[in-house]
Design a protein around this motif. Sequence first.
Motif, short mmCIF file in Angstrom:
data_model
loop_
_atom_site.label_atom_id
_atom_site.label_comp_id
_atom_site.label_asym_id
_atom_site.label_seq_id
_atom_site.Cartn_x
_atom_site.Cartn_y
_atom_site.Cartn_z
N GLN B 118 0.82 -1.22 0.00
CA GLN B 118 0.00 0.00 0.00
C GLN B 118 0.85 1.26 0.00
O GLN B 118 0.52 2.25 -0.64
CB GLN B 118 -0.91 0.02 1.24
CG GLN B 118 -1.99 -1.04 1.19
CD GLN B 118 -2.90 -0.99 2.42
OE1 GLN B 118 -3.26 0.07 2.90
NE2 GLN B 118 -3.27 -2.14 2.92
N MET B 121 2.93 1.61 -3.58
CA MET B 121 2.19 1.74 -4.82
C MET B 121 1.16 2.86 -4.67
O MET B 121 0.79 3.25 -3.55
CB MET B 121 1.50 0.41 -5.17
CG MET B 121 2.46 -0.76 -5.29
SD MET B 121 3.69 -0.62 -6.61
CE MET B 121 2.71 -1.15 -8.02
N PHE B 124 -4.07 0.30 -4.59
CA PHE B 124 -3.96 -1.07 -4.09
C PHE B 124 -5.35 -1.60 -3.82
O PHE B 124 -6.19 -0.91 -3.25
CB PHE B 124 -3.15 -1.05 -2.78
CG PHE B 124 -3.18 -2.34 -2.02
CD1 PHE B 124 -2.30 -3.37 -2.32
CD2 PHE B 124 -4.11 -2.56 -1.01
CE1 PHE B 124 -2.33 -4.57 -1.62
CE2 PHE B 124 -4.16 -3.75 -0.30
CZ PHE B 124 -3.26 -4.76 -0.61
N MET B 138 -2.53 -3.61 -8.11
CA MET B 138 -1.76 -2.44 -7.69
C MET B 138 -1.40 -1.61 -8.92
O MET B 138 -1.21 -2.15 -10.00
CB MET B 138 -0.43 -2.86 -7.03
CG MET B 138 -0.56 -3.91 -5.95
SD MET B 138 1.02 -4.33 -5.17
CE MET B 138 1.68 -5.55 -6.32
#
Lengths: 102, 163
Positions: B118, B121, B124, B138
Amino acid sequence: MRILSDYRGNVLYMRLCGEMDEHNAALVRRVADKLVDDHTQSERAVIDLSGVSFMDSTGIGFLIGRYKKLQRYGIPVYVTNPSLGTDKILQMSGVYTLMPKI
Amino acid sequence: MKNYMKLEISARGENEGFARSAVAAFALPLNPSFTELSDIKTAVSEAVTNCIVHAYSKTQDGKIIIECETEQTSTGGVLHIEIRDFGCGIEDVEQAVQPFYTTLSDDERSGMGFTIMQTFMDEFSLTSIRGEGTRVEMSRRIGEEDGAAFSKPPKSIRKVSNA
């Protein structure tokens, strides 16, 4: 993945080399533990991450595992030379509060 | 211009390095920075490791499917990644994504895998059906690091469970 070690001035140095993921960590866990068991008289231990070209969250578990083992012998441990990517992971997970970066 | 790839691999530890390197290589035409590549490799490694360690418990002969799509934009590009398995599924996805939560604490697991995905990226999402499998999607924008960081919209994090 492998570990190069050195023992100088009552300090146990362990230099990790390679990519630290779940698969590779299993290969060096036992080697690191044996080094600790063989140097229980150490005043401190330093884990050098300069040879680690990749690390995911497996590295957090690996380092905390070694911290716990060294703590049982009363040996403080420090980490040094993380790459930018490794540093990001260790910072966000709070690893440096257990084993300061030097 | 869109580009697409699909990779099917055995859920074996030695494929962790292959999977993250393959996704990183696929993203190269978008000219990612070193940091962007490193973040992408780490996120992929986390997702693939979860499939091997949790979905298939390291013992089953499972399959992992990785699909990627890149989109060129005026400022750079976007990399979309979908990683899915057909393993045991996650009982409680809300709990699974909590930092430091792990079902295998005796095994030196940090419980930080989903947190890293999380954080590293831009988007997510996690979908899991017990007994059928888990899907992680993602996305990461590429080439927006210089100056664009503050204008980024908030992260969209979607967590869905159909257990």
